[in-house]
Write a protein that holds these residues in place. Structure first.
Motif, PDB file in Angstrom:
ATOM      1  N   ALA A 326       0.848  -1.203   0.000  1.00 53.53           N
ATOM      2  CA  ALA A 326       0.000   0.000   0.000  1.00 53.53           C
ATOM      3  C   ALA A 326       0.879   1.247   0.000  1.00 53.53           C
ATOM      4  O   ALA A 326       1.849   1.324   0.746  1.00 53.53           O
ATOM      5  CB  ALA A 326      -0.910  -0.002   1.219  1.00 53.53           C
ATOM      6  N   ASN A 327       0.541   2.202  -0.834  1.00 57.80           N
ATOM      7  CA  ASN A 327       1.350   3.422  -0.868  1.00 57.80           C
ATOM      8  C   ASN A 327       0.788   4.458   0.104  1.00 57.80           C
ATOM      9  O   ASN A 327      -0.234   4.249   0.764  1.00 57.80           O
ATOM     10  CB  ASN A 327       1.405   3.995  -2.291  1.00 57.80           C
ATOM     11  N   ARG A 328       1.473   5.602   0.170  1.00 55.68           N
ATOM     12  CA  ARG A 328       1.079   6.628   1.130  1.00 55.68           C
ATOM     13  C   ARG A 328      -0.309   7.209   0.829  1.00 55.68           C
ATOM     14  O   ARG A 328      -1.077   7.514   1.738  1.00 55.68           O
ATOM     15  CB  ARG A 328       2.116   7.745   1.145  1.00 55.68           C
ATOM     16  N   GLY A 329      -0.600   7.361  -0.450  1.00 56.35           N
ATOM     17  CA  GLY A 329      -1.901   7.907  -0.827  1.00 56.35           C
ATOM     18  C   GLY A 329      -3.048   7.040  -0.357  1.00 56.35           C
ATOM     19  O   GLY A 329      -4.085   7.539   0.079  1.00 56.35           O
ATOM     20  N   GLN A 330      -2.865   5.720  -0.430  1.00 56.50           N
ATOM     21  CA  GLN A 330      -3.924   4.824   0.012  1.00 56.50           C
ATOM     22  C   GLN A 330      -4.086   4.858   1.532  1.00 56.50           C
ATOM     23  O   GLN A 330      -5.201   4.779   2.053  1.00 56.50           O
ATOM     24  CB  GLN A 330      -3.624   3.396  -0.459  1.00 56.50           C
ATOM     25  N   ILE A 331      -2.971   4.980   2.230  1.00 56.46           N
ATOM     26  CA  ILE A 331      -3.056   5.097   3.686  1.00 56.46           C
ATOM     27  C   ILE A 331      -3.761   6.399   4.074  1.00 56.46           C
ATOM     28  O   ILE A 331      -4.620   6.430   4.960  1.00 56.46           O
ATOM     29  CB  ILE A 331      -1.653   5.044   4.315  1.00 56.46           C
ATOM     30  N   ARG A 332      -3.400   7.490   3.398  1.00 57.33           N
ATOM     31  CA  ARG A 332      -4.057   8.766   3.666  1.00 57.33           C
ATOM     32  C   ARG A 332      -5.564   8.662   3.398  1.00 57.33           C
ATOM     33  O   ARG A 332      -6.382   9.136   4.186  1.00 57.33           O
ATOM     34  CB  ARG A 332      -3.452   9.880   2.804  1.00 57.33           C
ATOM     35  N   GLY A 333      -5.891   8.059   2.263  1.00 60.73           N
ATOM     36  CA  GLY A 333      -7.303   7.919   1.899  1.00 60.73           C
ATOM     37  C   GLY A 333      -8.085   7.105   2.916  1.00 60.73           C
ATOM     38  O   GLY A 333      -9.237   7.422   3.242  1.00 60.73           O
ATOM     39  N   GLN A 334      -7.455   6.043   3.432  1.00 66.28           N
ATOM     40  CA  GLN A 334      -8.141   5.210   4.413  1.00 66.28           C
ATOM     41  C   GLN A 334      -8.491   5.986   5.678  1.00 66.28           C
ATOM     42  O   GLN A 334      -9.637   5.968   6.138  1.00 66.28           O
ATOM     43  CB  GLN A 334      -7.271   4.004   4.771  1.00 66.28           C
ATOM     44  N   PHE A 335      -7.507   6.679   6.242  1.00 65.75           N
ATOM     45  CA  PHE A 335      -7.751   7.375   7.502  1.00 65.75           C
ATOM     46  C   PHE A 335      -8.597   8.638   7.314  1.00 65.75           C
ATOM     47  O   PHE A 335      -9.382   8.996   8.185  1.00 65.75           O
ATOM     48  CB  PHE A 335      -6.419   7.710   8.179  1.00 65.75           C
ATOM     49  N   LEU A 336      -8.438   9.298   6.163  1.00 65.68           N
ATOM     50  CA  LEU A 336      -9.275  10.463   5.903  1.00 65.68           C
ATOM     51  C   LEU A 336     -10.736  10.042   5.729  1.00 65.68           C
ATOM     52  O   LEU A 336     -11.653  10.689   6.246  1.00 65.68           O
ATOM     53  CB  LEU A 336      -8.783  11.198   4.648  1.00 65.68           C
ATOM     54  N   THR A 337     -10.953   8.933   5.014  1.00 63.22           N
ATOM     55  CA  THR A 337     -12.313   8.423   4.844  1.00 63.22           C
ATOM     56  C   THR A 337     -12.916   8.024   6.181  1.00 63.22           C
ATOM     57  O   THR A 337     -14.095   8.280   6.458  1.00 63.22           O
ATOM     58  CB  THR A 337     -12.309   7.213   3.893  1.00 63.22           C
TER      59      THR A 337
END
Length: 410
Positions: A326-337
Motif C-alpha cells: 500500500a502506498n502513502r496515498g492509500q493510507i491517507r485515503g483510508q484514515f481520511l475516509t
C-alpha cells in the motif's frame, strides 16, 4: 523453460493497485467496525457538538417566535391618527375616515372611536366626579379585532347591539365603576350615561398599547348618535397594516384622511414594541451564529483528537499494509475516509438528537416548535467538513510512518 521478465513488466507489476472509491470507503469503515465502542464514543463527541448547535439555534428560535407572536398580539403594527388642534379648535376627521384609511394598499384593517363628551355613572345617585377618569366613546363594531383586544367576560359590540343602549367597559373603566367581571346567569348590570340607562354587556382584557381604550366605556356608533347626540365624526382612527410597510402607511395616512390639510392630522409613530421586536430579531441572530460556531469547533477538536489516537494505536496495521504494497496515498485515503464517515455518522445522530430535544423543550414550554432546516443541513454538512479538516493531519501522519518503524512495535 522460464520466460525472462522485462524491466517494464517488472515495473508494471510493482505498481500498487488503484483503489476505487468504494474500496476506499470499505477500508475506512473497517476501522469503525472493528472498534465499534471507540467509534461509537467518537461519533458521540461530534454528535453532541452538532446536537448542541441545533439546540442553541432551535430553542432560541422557538422562544423568539413565541416572543414575536406576543409582541405582534400587542399591536406592533397599529397606528393611530387624530386631528391636531389649530387656532383653538380641531378640524374634525371625515365621518368615513376609517373606511378611507382601509383603502390604503398595505392596510389590513381600520376602525375608529369618537369622544361623545358625556359622563358615565354607576347609578343615577352616584357622584359624577367618581367616574371622571372614564371617557365615553362611540366605537365601530370591528374595533376589537383592529386593536388586537379581547373580551374578559360578556361580549363586544355587534351590528345587532350597535343601535341599542349597550356599553362595553375597558379593563380600567370596569375597575373604576366596580365591575370586575360579568357573572353568567345574573342580570346584566346597568350604568347611567348622559342621564340614560345603558346595559353593560362586556368587560375587556388589558390592552397595554391602547391604554386610552382601557379607561373608556364603549357604546355603539349608531346608539351614540341616537342617545348621546353624537355627530358621526371620529376622533381617533386605528389602522393595522403589514409590519414591513408600516412606515409607508404612516407617511400617506394624513393625506388620505385630510387631502386638503394633511398637516392637521397627527399619526402616532410605530410602537416601541415593534422596535423591540426588530431588535430582538437581530440580537437573536448574532447569538445563534456565535453559539453554533463554538459547538462545531468543540466537535471538530474531538474528532481530530480521536483520529490522532487511532493512528498511534494502529501502527502495526499501517506497517503491515505498507509492507504488503500500500502506498502513502492509500493510507491517507483510508484514515481520511474514516474521519469523514465518523463525523458524518455523528452529524446525522446529532441532528436527530438536537431536533428531538428542541421539539420536546418547546412543547414543554408551550412554544411553537421551530427547527431551522438550514441549521440541520448546515450541521450535517459542517460535520463532514469537520471530518475532512480533522482527518487531514492524522492521515498524513499515518502515511508518513515508515513500515520498519511501524512493524517494530509488533
Amino acid at each position: 523453460m522460464t520466460a525472462a521478465t522485462s524491466p517494464a513488466a517488472a515495473r508494471e507489476g510493482s505498481r500498487p493497485v488503484r483503489l476505487s472509491p468504494g474500496d476506499v470507503l470499505r477500508l475506512g469503515v473497517i476501522g469503525l467496525r472493528v472498534r465499534k465502542m471507540r467509534a461509537a464514543l467518537s461519533a458521540l463527541g461530534i454528535s453532541i457538538g452538532i446536537a448542541t448547535m441545533i439546540m442553541v439555534t432551535g430553542i432560541p428560535a422557538s422562544s423568539q417566535k413565541e416572543l414575536l407572536s406576543q409582541l405582534t398580539a400587542l399591536g406592533t403594527n397599529l397606528l393611530q391618527a387624530q386631528p391636531v388642534q389649530s387656532g383653538g379648535q380641531k378640524t374634525p376627521l371625515p365621518k368615513d375616515a376609517d373606511r378611507m384609511a382601509a383603502r390604503i394598499g398595505p392596510v389590513t384593517r381600520a376602525s375608529a372611536v369618537a369622544n361623545t363628551n358625556t359622563t358615565i355613572q354607576r347609578t343615577d345617585h352616584s357622584d359624577p366626579s367618581d367616574s371622571i377618569a372614564v371617557s365615553v366613546l362611540a366605537a365601530r363594531d370591528n374595533l376589537l379585532t383592529t386593536v388586537n383586544g379581547s373580551v374578559n367576560t360578556g361580549r363586544f359590540l355587534t351590528p345587532a347591539t350597535d343601535r341599542f343602549p349597550t356599553v362595553v367597559l375597558g379593563h380600567q373603566a370596569a375597575a373604576t365603576l366596580g365591575f370586575k367581571k360579568l357573572l353568567p346567569g345574573q342580570p346584566a348590570p346597568q350604568v347611567v350615561i348622559d342621564h340614560r340607562w345603558f346595559t353593560v354587556i362586556g368587560v375587556l382584557n388589558p390592552m397595554p398599547l391602547t391604554s386610552d381604550l382601557e379607561q373608556a366605556a364603549l357604546v355603539g356608533w349608531s346608539a351614540a348618535g341616537t342617545y348621546l347626540h353624537f355627530d358621526g365624526h371620529p376622533t381617533v382612527v386605528y389602522v393595522k397594516s403589514d409590519e414591513q410597510a408600516i412606515d409607508d402607511v404612516r407617511s400617506v395616512l394624513p393625506a388620505t384622511l385630510n387631502p386638503e390639510l394633511p398637516g392637521l392630522v397627527q399619526v402616532s409613530r410605530p410602537s416601541d414594541a415593534l422596535a423591540a421586536k426588530r431588535a430582538s430579531e437581530h440580537s437573536f441572530s448574532g447569538l445563534f451564529i456565535g453559539l453554533a460556531g463554538v459547538a462545531l469547533l468543540v466537535g471538530g477538536i474531538g474528532v481530530a483528537n480521536t483520529m490522532i489516537i487511532s493512528v498511534l494505536e494502529r501502527r502495526r496495521e499501517i506497517g503491515l499494509r505498507r509492507a504488503l504494497g500500500a502506498n502513502r496515498g492509500q493510507i491517507r485515503g483510508q484514515f481520511l475516509t474514516e474521519a469523514v464517515v465518523l463525523s458524518g455518522l455523528g452529524g446525522l445522530a446529532g441532528a436527530a438528537i438536537g431536533s428531538l430535544a428542541v421539539a420536546y423543550y418547546a412543547t414543554y414550554q408551550g412554544w411553537p416548535v421551530v427547527i431551522p432546516p438550514a441549521s440541520v443541513a448546515e450541521g450535517v454538512v459542517g460535520a463532514l467538513l469537520v471530518g475532512v479538516v480533522a482527518g487531514v493531519y492524522p492521515s498524513i501522519r499515518a502515511a508518513r510512518l515508515p513500515p520498519t518503524e511501524a512493524l517494530a512495535t509488533v
